[in-house]
Design a protein around this motif. Structure first.
Motif, PDB file in Angstrom:
ATOM      1  N   CYS A 207       0.834  -1.283  -0.033  1.00  9.95           N
ATOM      2  CA  CYS A 207      -0.125   0.092   0.029  1.00  9.95           C
ATOM      3  C   CYS A 207       0.927   1.353   0.065  1.00  9.95           C
ATOM      4  O   CYS A 207       1.684   1.715   1.054  1.00  9.95           O
ATOM      5  N   CYS A 208       0.880   2.082  -1.168  1.00 10.21           N
ATOM      6  CA  CYS A 208       1.793   3.139  -1.069  1.00 10.21           C
ATOM      7  C   CYS A 208       1.090   4.520  -1.079  1.00 10.21           C
ATOM      8  O   CYS A 208      -0.372   4.330  -0.994  1.00 10.21           O
ATOM      9  N   ARG A 209       1.496   5.538  -0.795  1.00  6.84           N
ATOM     10  CA  ARG A 209       1.093   6.870  -0.468  1.00  6.84           C
ATOM     11  C   ARG A 209       0.013   6.961   0.619  1.00  6.84           C
ATOM     12  O   ARG A 209      -1.294   7.325   0.553  1.00  6.84           O
ATOM     13  N   CYS A 210       0.238   6.051   1.632  1.00  3.66           N
ATOM     14  CA  CYS A 210      -0.558   5.894   2.741  1.00  3.66           C
ATOM     15  C   CYS A 210      -0.316   6.954   3.757  1.00  3.66           C
ATOM     16  O   CYS A 210       0.926   7.080   4.292  1.00  3.66           O
ATOM     17  N   SER A 211      -1.093   7.555   4.411  1.00  7.77           N
ATOM     18  CA  SER A 211      -1.025   8.596   5.441  1.00  7.77           C
ATOM     19  C   SER A 211      -0.790   7.733   6.851  1.00  7.77           C
ATOM     20  O   SER A 211      -1.193   6.395   6.876  1.00  7.77           O
ATOM     21  N   PRO A 212      -0.171   8.407   7.875  1.00  9.72           N
ATOM     22  CA  PRO A 212      -0.228   7.387   9.066  1.00  9.72           C
ATOM     23  C   PRO A 212      -1.580   7.042   9.533  1.00  9.72           C
ATOM     24  O   PRO A 212      -1.745   6.124  10.292  1.00  9.72           O
ATOM     25  N   THR A 213      -2.771   8.105   9.317  1.00  8.38           N
ATOM     26  CA  THR A 213      -3.960   7.679   9.742  1.00  8.38           C
ATOM     27  C   THR A 213      -4.566   6.355   9.047  1.00  8.38           C
ATOM     28  O   THR A 213      -5.179   5.542   9.631  1.00  8.38           O
ATOM     29  N   GLN A 214      -4.172   6.280   7.641  1.00  9.71           N
ATOM     30  CA  GLN A 214      -4.617   5.121   6.748  1.00  9.71           C
ATOM     31  C   GLN A 214      -3.802   3.975   7.258  1.00  9.71           C
ATOM     32  O   GLN A 214      -4.410   2.809   7.253  1.00  9.71           O
ATOM     33  N   LYS A 215      -2.622   4.196   7.687  1.00 11.52           N
ATOM     34  CA  LYS A 215      -1.624   2.727   8.040  1.00 11.52           C
ATOM     35  C   LYS A 215      -2.608   2.022   9.404  1.00 11.52           C
ATOM     36  O   LYS A 215      -2.691   1.033   9.389  1.00 11.52           O
ATOM     37  N   ALA A 216      -2.810   3.153  10.282  1.00  9.58           N
ATOM     38  CA  ALA A 216      -3.548   2.514  11.602  1.00  9.58           C
ATOM     39  C   ALA A 216      -4.787   1.949  11.304  1.00  9.58           C
ATOM     40  O   ALA A 216      -5.498   0.966  11.834  1.00  9.58           O
ATOM     41  N   ALA A 217      -5.448   2.503  10.195  1.00  8.15           N
ATOM     42  CA  ALA A 217      -7.062   2.079   9.602  1.00  8.15           C
ATOM     43  C   ALA A 217      -6.818   0.821   9.223  1.00  8.15           C
ATOM     44  O   ALA A 217      -7.584  -0.267   9.289  1.00  8.15           O
ATOM     45  N   VAL A 218      -5.831   0.451   8.254  1.00  8.37           N
ATOM     46  CA  VAL A 218      -5.439  -0.679   7.597  1.00  8.37           C
ATOM     47  C   VAL A 218      -5.299  -1.826   8.746  1.00  8.37           C
ATOM     48  O   VAL A 218      -5.977  -2.869   8.712  1.00  8.37           O
ATOM     49  N   VAL A 219      -4.657  -1.357   9.831  1.00  7.55           N
ATOM     50  CA  VAL A 219      -4.199  -2.758  10.600  1.00  7.55           C
ATOM     51  C   VAL A 219      -5.497  -2.914  11.566  1.00  7.55           C
ATOM     52  O   VAL A 219      -5.854  -4.122  11.923  1.00  7.55           O
ATOM     53  N   SER A 220      -6.193  -2.033  12.099  1.00 11.05           N
ATOM     54  CA  SER A 220      -7.823  -2.112  12.639  1.00 11.05           C
ATOM     55  C   SER A 220      -8.552  -2.852  11.879  1.00 11.05           C
ATOM     56  O   SER A 220      -9.283  -3.559  12.326  1.00 11.05           O
ATOM     57  N   LEU A 221      -8.584  -2.536  10.511  1.00  6.58           N
ATOM     58  CA  LEU A 221      -9.421  -3.311   9.679  1.00  6.58           C
ATOM     59  C   LEU A 221      -9.050  -4.797   9.636  1.00  6.58           C
ATOM     60  O   LEU A 221     -10.118  -5.735   9.749  1.00  6.58           O
ATOM     61  N   ILE A 222      -8.081  -5.010   9.447  1.00  8.17           N
ATOM     62  CA  ILE A 222      -7.553  -6.348   9.501  1.00  8.17           C
ATOM     63  C   ILE A 222      -7.721  -7.348  10.668  1.00  8.17           C
ATOM     64  O   ILE A 222      -8.410  -8.486  10.865  1.00  8.17           O
ATOM     65  N   LYS A 223      -7.633  -6.510  11.917  1.00  6.03           N
ATOM     66  CA  LYS A 223      -7.908  -7.310  13.145  1.00  6.03           C
ATOM     67  C   LYS A 223      -9.555  -7.495  13.128  1.00  6.03           C
ATOM     68  O   LYS A 223      -9.941  -8.326  13.509  1.00  6.03           O
ATOM     69  N   ARG A 224     -10.269  -6.421  12.642  1.00  6.07           N
ATOM     70  CA  ARG A 224     -11.469  -6.638  12.721  1.00  6.07           C
ATOM     71  C   ARG A 224     -12.479  -7.565  11.863  1.00  6.07           C
ATOM     72  O   ARG A 224     -13.252  -8.274  12.262  1.00  6.07           O
ATOM     73  N   LYS A 228      -7.450 -12.252  13.053  1.00  3.46           N
ATOM     74  CA  LYS A 228      -6.161 -12.426  13.364  1.00  3.46           C
ATOM     75  C   LYS A 228      -5.458 -11.572  14.250  1.00  3.46           C
ATOM     76  O   LYS A 228      -5.726 -10.446  14.307  1.00  3.46           O
ATOM     77  N   ARG A 229      -4.205 -11.981  14.850  1.00  6.29           N
ATOM     78  CA  ARG A 229      -3.275 -11.314  15.593  1.00  6.29           C
ATOM     79  C   ARG A 229      -2.262 -10.388  14.531  1.00  6.29           C
ATOM     80  O   ARG A 229      -1.769 -11.033  13.571  1.00  6.29           O
ATOM     81  N   THR A 230      -2.201  -9.149  14.919  1.00  6.44           N
ATOM     82  CA  THR A 230      -1.405  -8.210  13.981  1.00  6.44           C
ATOM     83  C   THR A 230      -0.185  -7.756  14.412  1.00  6.44           C
ATOM     84  O   THR A 230      -0.213  -7.722  15.592  1.00  6.44           O
ATOM     85  N   CYS A 231       0.960  -7.780  13.839  1.00  8.62           N
ATOM     86  CA  CYS A 231       2.341  -7.197  14.474  1.00  8.62           C
ATOM     87  C   CYS A 231       2.640  -6.157  13.276  1.00  8.62           C
ATOM     88  O   CYS A 231       2.659  -6.384  12.182  1.00  8.62           O
ATOM     89  N   ALA A 232       2.843  -4.845  14.039  1.00  9.56           N
ATOM     90  CA  ALA A 232       3.312  -3.592  12.916  1.00  9.56           C
ATOM     91  C   ALA A 232       4.546  -3.311  13.183  1.00  9.56           C
ATOM     92  O   ALA A 232       5.025  -3.260  14.388  1.00  9.56           O
ATOM     93  N   VAL A 233       5.589  -3.217  12.244  1.00  4.52           N
ATOM     94  CA  VAL A 233       6.945  -2.814  12.486  1.00  4.52           C
ATOM     95  C   VAL A 233       7.001  -1.565  11.544  1.00  4.52           C
ATOM     96  O   VAL A 233       6.855  -1.427  10.480  1.00  4.52           O
ATOM     97  N   GLY A 234       7.663  -0.545  12.307  1.00  2.00           N
ATOM     98  CA  GLY A 234       7.955   0.643  11.781  1.00  2.00           C
ATOM     99  C   GLY A 234       9.220   1.244  12.549  1.00  2.00           C
ATOM    100  O   GLY A 234       9.640   0.913  13.432  1.00  2.00           O
ATOM    101  N   ASP A 235       9.848   2.482  12.018  1.00  2.00           N
ATOM    102  CA  ASP A 235      11.152   2.886  12.239  1.00  2.00           C
ATOM    103  C   ASP A 235      10.805   4.449  12.376  1.00  2.00           C
ATOM    104  O   ASP A 235      11.877   5.246  12.846  1.00  2.00           O
ATOM    105  N   GLY A 236       9.711   5.025  12.150  1.00  4.01           N
ATOM    106  CA  GLY A 236       9.676   6.557  12.124  1.00  4.01           C
ATOM    107  C   GLY A 236       8.378   6.933  12.824  1.00  4.01           C
ATOM    108  O   GLY A 236       7.726   6.332  13.270  1.00  4.01           O
ATOM    109  N   GLY A 237       8.382   8.372  13.016  1.00  2.00           N
ATOM    110  CA  GLY A 237       7.132   8.903  13.839  1.00  2.00           C
ATOM    111  C   GLY A 237       5.934   8.575  12.935  1.00  2.00           C
ATOM    112  O   GLY A 237       4.798   8.409  13.398  1.00  2.00           O
ATOM    113  N   ASN A 238       5.763   8.638  11.731  1.00  4.73           N
ATOM    114  CA  ASN A 238       4.624   8.237  10.869  1.00  4.73           C
ATOM    115  C   ASN A 238       4.170   7.014  11.241  1.00  4.73           C
ATOM    116  O   ASN A 238       2.993   6.511  10.895  1.00  4.73           O
ATOM    117  N   ASP A 239       4.985   5.970  11.618  1.00  6.20           N
ATOM    118  CA  ASP A 239       4.549   4.798  11.982  1.00  6.20           C
ATOM    119  C   ASP A 239       3.953   4.365  13.522  1.00  6.20           C
ATOM    120  O   ASP A 239       3.434   3.422  13.564  1.00  6.20           O
TER     121      ASP A 239
END
Length: 496
Positions: A207-224, A228-239
């Motif tokens: 998923c490209c051109r994703c805003s920080p809000t969209q990243k969180a929304a995708v993770v929440s959507l997959i969980k819902r 399944k259990r989700t694991c998010a890996v990031g290295d910056g403030g946007n994550d």
């Protein structure tokens, strides 16, 4: 991200702003080269950033400062109010330049992603990069295998175009999916269930051109949607928002700062450490927690069964079989250390787990902690508690007054033997805990004369009859374990 600076000599106030080209294209003044150069850099795998500026008059700055101060003092929707204040400056800006930075992969990224895929983990890459850049990174990192095809989801703006693209993607479900954040938002608005089902069935999603809000929304959507259990890996403030939305957040400490690592559940220095974190420590955490939880249930249930059988044999009299220090000691010094030493158990070595990641895939079946294993431990507890109490009443019919010493000794020995039965690999602390608990109980039998008759517990009759009761409660389980290892061994036993 922007900053306002004032020249101390001339007094000129300048607003500098940097951002992604997709956002900055609508903010800067018209030009005919920005899109072309961004595309060229993206095709080379570079991460692009546009820099612009705007000279502010004193009145403009004063108006912005006043509005921003009011927004900062707002109690409700403070962030949104601050963003609206900053938006008043973002327009008709002078384009200063374009930067292209090579996003160099860390060491061992490729084998790490391959190992995670073999472990049955589905990997999604959520990034703010351009589509071309994200595709290059996905290929270079082997997120998309060489033999896999890539389906690039076209830009959609309405329901009809989203429906057409989903139908085209359905025919290529074996391909890796590359989609922009705006197109994904349209699909989720009209075809959420269908899109999630198709995307989760693909080997990889970018998923490209994703805003920080969209990243969180995708993770929440997959969980819902998947449960399944989700694991998010990031290295910056946007994550940060994505990391906090996941079940498990992993932050990487890098050149982008420590925002992600501070907001995460786990912090690692390099990406390839993730493999050991999940394959070894994650697997051990699940297996040990499952064993410990079920053994604590067994430890509490077996003494309850003994009490229930005792009460039923004496016309349901409300008399406690074990009182005072016996109950306190049973939950602490007599059995606590051996039971909690199970957290040191290892069913396989770390080298074997890292060599055969398929061992992690078996955890997804939930066989270590399920209703089946729960009822199995309940059955074991009922059997052992009933055997200890019934055999004690039968063998010690003439010495009924010593039933407390008889049953409690058999109970402690049974617990210690059951811990030994469930250990796969002995640790020296396990041996110490078993011997220490046994020694403490032996001393207690001598010291606590209110519960144990010193003359009776020294007799040979006491020893051999307690041994018989303990053997009848434990030996059948040892036989069943031997038969299971012989005729239905675990998958990891075939590798070791």
């Amino acid at each position: 991200m922007g900053i306002i600076v004032r020249d101390m000599r001339s007094g000129e106030i300048t607003f500098y702003l940097k951002g992604a080209d997709g956002v900055m294209a609508a903010i800067v003044e018209y030009n005919d080269w920005l899109d072309e150069e961004c595309g060229n850099m993206a095709r080379e795998g570079l991460r692009t950033l546009v820099v612009a500026r705007k000279v502010l008059s004193p009145d403009q700055y004063a108006h912005f400062a006043e509005r921003y101060a009011r927004a900062s003092a707002s109690i409700e929707d403070r962030n949104a109010a601050q963003a609206r204040a900053v938006a008043t400056l973002e327009g008709d800006m002078q384009l200063l330049g374009l930067t292209g930075v090579e996003d160099k992969l860390q060491e061992a990224v490729k084998p790490t992603l391959e190992l995670l895929r073999n472990a049955g983990i589905r990997i999604w890459m959520l990034t703010g990069d351009k589509l071309e850049t994200a595709t290059c990174i996905a290929i270079s990192s082997r997120l998309v295998a060489r033999t896999q095809t890539i389906f690039t989801f076209a830009e959609v703006h309405d329901r009809a175009s989203a429906h057409r693209e989903l139908n085209a993607f359905r025919k290529k479900s074996e391909s890796a999916l590359v989609i922009s954040g705006s197109s994904m938002e349209i699909c989720l608005r009209y075809y959420e269930a269908e899109f999630v089902d198709l995307a989760c069935a693909t080997p990889a999603v970018v998923c490209c051109r994703c805003s920080p809000t969209q990243k969180a929304a995708v993770v929440s959507l997959i969980k819902r949607r998947t449960g399944k259990r989700t694991c998010a890996v990031g290295d910056g403030g946007n994550d940060v928002s994505m990391i906090q939305a996941a079940d498990v957040g992993v932050g990487l400490e890098g050149k982008e700062g420590k925002q992600a690592s501070l907001a995460a559940d786990f912090s690692i220095l390099k990406f390839h450490y993730l493999a050991r974190l999940l394959m070894w420590h994650g697997r051990n955490s699940y297996k040990r927690s499952a064993a410990l939880a079920q053994f604590v249930i067994h430890r509490g249930l077996i003494i309850s069964v003994i009490q229930a059988v005792f009460s039923s044999l004496f016309y349901f009299a409300a008399i406690a079989l074990y009182q005072g220090f016996l109950m306190v000691g049973y939950a602490t010094v007599f059995t606590m250390f051996p039971v909690f030493s199970l957290v040191l158990d290892e069913d396989v070595s770390d080298d074997l787990v890292m060599t055969y990641p398929e061992l992690y895939k078996e955890l997804c079946k939930g066989r270590s902690l399920s209703l089946k294993t729960f009822f199995m431990w309940v059955l074991i507890s009922v059997y052992q508690g009933g055997v200890i109490m019934m055999m004690a009443m039968w063998l010690f019919e003439e010495q009924l007054v010593n039933v407390i010493a008889i049953t409690f000794t058999a109970l402690i020995l049974t617990e210690l033997l059951m811990v030994a039965l469930n250990i796969h690999k002995w640790h020296w602390l396990m041996v110490v805990s078993e011997l220490f608990s046994l020694a403490v109980y032996a001393v207690s039998m001598v010291v606590l004369k209110n519960y144990f008759d010193p003359t009776f517990i020294r007799t040979g009759s006491f020893f051999w009859k307690v041994t018989v009761i303990t053997a009848i409660s434990c030996v059948p389980l040892y036989i069943l374990k031997f038969l299971k290892r012989k005729f239905a061994p675990a998958s990891y036993s075939k590798l070791s």
